[in-house]
Design a protein around this motif. Sequence first.
Motif, mmCIF file in Angstrom:
data_model
loop_
_atom_site.group_PDB
_atom_site.id
_atom_site.type_symbol
_atom_site.label_atom_id
_atom_site.label_comp_id
_atom_site.label_asym_id
_atom_site.label_seq_id
_atom_site.Cartn_x
_atom_site.Cartn_y
_atom_site.Cartn_z
ATOM 1 N N ASN A 11 0.951 -1.259 -0.104
ATOM 2 C CA ASN A 11 -0.031 -0.221 -0.143
ATOM 3 C C ASN A 11 0.906 1.065 0.334
ATOM 4 O O ASN A 11 0.066 2.326 0.195
ATOM 5 C CB ASN A 11 -0.357 0.021 1.128
ATOM 6 N N ASP A 12 2.510 1.570 0.491
ATOM 7 C CA ASP A 12 3.128 2.211 0.220
ATOM 8 C C ASP A 12 4.020 1.918 -1.415
ATOM 9 O O ASP A 12 4.959 3.578 -1.627
ATOM 10 C CB ASP A 12 4.439 1.956 1.121
ATOM 11 N N VAL A 39 2.816 6.128 -4.092
ATOM 12 C CA VAL A 39 2.213 7.641 -3.466
ATOM 13 C C VAL A 39 2.113 8.777 -5.253
ATOM 14 O O VAL A 39 2.998 8.949 -5.940
ATOM 15 C CB VAL A 39 3.163 8.167 -2.645
ATOM 16 N N ASP A 50 -3.957 9.131 9.733
ATOM 17 C CA ASP A 50 -4.565 8.570 8.072
ATOM 18 C C ASP A 50 -5.656 7.541 9.576
ATOM 19 O O ASP A 50 -5.480 6.871 9.694
ATOM 20 C CB ASP A 50 -4.811 7.455 7.404
ATOM 21 N N LYS A 62 -2.630 5.434 11.127
ATOM 22 C CA LYS A 62 -1.410 5.124 11.087
ATOM 23 C C LYS A 62 -0.752 6.655 10.192
ATOM 24 O O LYS A 62 -1.367 7.635 9.739
ATOM 25 C CB LYS A 62 -0.784 3.880 9.608
ATOM 26 N N MET A 81 0.566 8.974 7.807
ATOM 27 C CA MET A 81 1.271 8.961 6.697
ATOM 28 C C MET A 81 1.837 10.651 6.627
ATOM 29 O O MET A 81 1.690 11.171 7.225
ATOM 30 C CB MET A 81 -0.353 9.422 5.349
ATOM 31 N N TRP A 82 2.534 10.555 5.065
ATOM 32 C CA TRP A 82 2.991 11.827 4.629
ATOM 33 C C TRP A 82 2.436 12.399 3.342
ATOM 34 O O TRP A 82 2.279 11.330 2.040
ATOM 35 C CB TRP A 82 4.780 11.268 4.399
ATOM 36 N N SER A 83 1.783 13.634 3.466
ATOM 37 C CA SER A 83 2.186 14.162 2.130
ATOM 38 C C SER A 83 3.217 15.319 1.554
ATOM 39 O O SER A 83 3.571 15.569 2.842
ATOM 40 C CB SER A 83 0.850 15.293 2.736
#
Length: 143
Positions: free
Chosen positions: A68-69, A72, A108, A115, A117-119
Amino acid sequence: MAIPRKMNLGNDLVFSAGAFVVGAVEQVQDWEAAPLPDGTRPQKIDKETGLPTWTVPVLDADPEAGKNDKTVNVKILAKHQPVPPANDTGLPFVPVVFTNLVGVPWIDDSGNRPKLMWSLTATGMEAPGARKPAAGTTSKAAA
């Protein structure tokens, strides 16, 4: 505690095994603005820089990245639509390095377990190795 909201991460930290553009660069729609007469949304403008916001899907080449990572979206702040570098590798995806890559952490909580997350936001993208040494410096290859 004076931890900045935005953190300068740099491409090598975020994409240590490399990054690849895997889709088109598109406008980010501003969902807080009123729809245009044709029903579409205007492009999001960054509040700090006043620049239009674009997004591009990127494959993280890190073999340890979870399923899932692996892909991005990186936002790019630029006056004009960014163009990925030329792909002369023969690969189906375009290798890329992001300039001035900044991360903003967020939580998120849409699943059973929240968990971190990073924008990710950058000011541009270029081919790996496209950076030229600053004036007065020598590259390792030239030394």
